[in-house]
Design a protein around this motif. Sequence first.
Motif: not given
Length: 673
Positions: A429-442
Amino acid sequence: GKSCITNPSIILIKQRKCGLCHLHEQSEYNALHVGYVLLILQGDTVLNCFEMTCADPFLSQVSDCLMEMSTRGVAMVPKLAVDVGSCEVMRVLQLTDGFIVPVSYHVPRKDFHSDLYPDTAGQAAAMKAEEWWSGENRQVSLRTLSSDQQLGSSSAAPSRSPSSTSGLSSGCQPSPAPTPSNSVRNLQGMLGPSSKFRHLQGSVLHRDTHITNLRGLHLTTPGECDGFCANGQRVAVPLAIAGGQIAVFELSQPGKLPDAFMPTIQNSVNVADFCWDPFDPHRLVVAGDDAKIRVWKVPEGGLTDTLTEPECVLQGHTEKIYTIKFHPYARDLLASSSYDLSVRLWDLQTGQEVKKLKGHLDQIFGMAWSPDGKQLATVCKDGKIRVYDPRRSDEPVQEGPGPEGHRGARLVWVLGGKFLLVSGFDSRSERQLYLVPSDCVKSGSIACAPADVSPSTLIPFHDPDTNLILLTGKGDTRVYVFEIVPEEPYFMECSSFNSSEPHKGFCFLPKTSCDVRDVEVARALRLSKSSIEPVAFKVPRVKKEFFQDDVFPDSAVWWESSLSAASWLSGSNSQHRKISLRPTDMAPVSEAPKEAPVRKYLPSSVYLEEKTDEQKKEELLSAMVAKLGNLDNPLPQESYEGVDEEEWVRTLTLISLMVVKYRQLLCSSICTW
């Protein structure tokens, strides 16, 4: 200090009283001893690199690396820890008041080069303390720095060929003198990646721009709602009054609100979410708890009477609505998400539902259109991120893991749509930021940045011109700022903004609201319990008389629609035109005249080279000639008008009498005592 040559391979630097930090790194080539010395004064910002050799000039300055903050201490990283694959030859850690900054020295080559890396001392001790006390002497076994990091020993270093190097950091400037040897020519320290917005300054504007005396605010809006919304002309704020009432204030009319009754928009049900039409600053769309979407038209000049009848009502959802988002290009095209686990697209011109997207298994926390308007991304409580192409399918075209926590989440497209930035919670339950490639979300996130522990979800605002992400939550006092870059470290933290009291909402205004003359890159409105305050985010710059075109690229005219909802649904695509934010009377800083660099410190040759007697005589003679040459010029006092001789005598006589009187008084006082 003064250099002292006591051995062909040793150079001593006298330590100054103010505290001189020095680091030494030794290597070999051509059977000659070569060493590097890094020196920096505590509290200073310049890291100097010197090369030591056994031949004249013995000590040569290689570079001076300009740090961004004053130094409290430095430490050399062991040679075994450097990245030999990228030709890193040295690494130093700088300690500042709040950071540990890596400074890396690279040679511009690729892969591993053995001529740059002689065998270095390993980590195994050569003998025990008792053996040394008994008179034994043994060397620590050497270890190779080749890519496989094999252990071994070397009795003699092979012949090394000189290598040309170059610096890779704009913050480090080569020293012009003296000329170093070929082995380290132009070698420079390379600071870790640094953002030009690192020292971004956020400040609340003058009280004259505030809207004050707000009363009866609705402070418990749903977690999926931003709390309030604004465009370039007006701001909408929910009120804690029965009937889901919303107050609308004109930004051009700041000041204290009257205590008397004010006109509002009455929705008759609790408000779930609301937003302004980006292509019509008078149109406000409100989603209610009754699964209906109401479209309101605010008259020119603001509300003068209470509005009770919307322009139209959109019906189709079967349960309460979470969020609503306008399409970035097509006018009259709106997306909405609901407790019925569907996302629906609406044509406001006809008032009809045109698409229904499926595939969600739980509560939809947030959604966002891609910058090109072709795709729609959602983040769900079931721990999934989904990407839709609404014109191709009502099922997601991509699906991948999202935040593990179930408190809430938001997402936004960044870096031109190449990545999705997701704000959520981890399993603790700690706040986090994630960066995800939009062409390979999986594949999931490629980088994450921790924030802090708080119950509210961080709401992201993305500036596509600067790639800045500004985040804060309802009830927070801090606004986090990051610059997002497409390679490591991905998240570059900048200075945050802190307010004295928790804010109930934070909403950013169009880029055209910024004062570019003061290098203001973002402007927001901060909602407190009783006021709305503008907050300006500025980049500190020196030459403000020039337009800072490096932080103000051409900006998209997003308030102009490019096509209709029907055209987009039929397959058409478009993009916004761009305009320059540069005022006509300002020249860009990129075209400013170049100024000659001013050295903060004198070249090392001034301190290390002793002048001959002939040089000293020549300098003394030149100084005397220059002094005598000024005798032809009259002194300033020579042009003053003199005084009469009799007046001069009277003045001297008066002064003499005063001195005699003073002596008599002094003698009388001493005798009395």
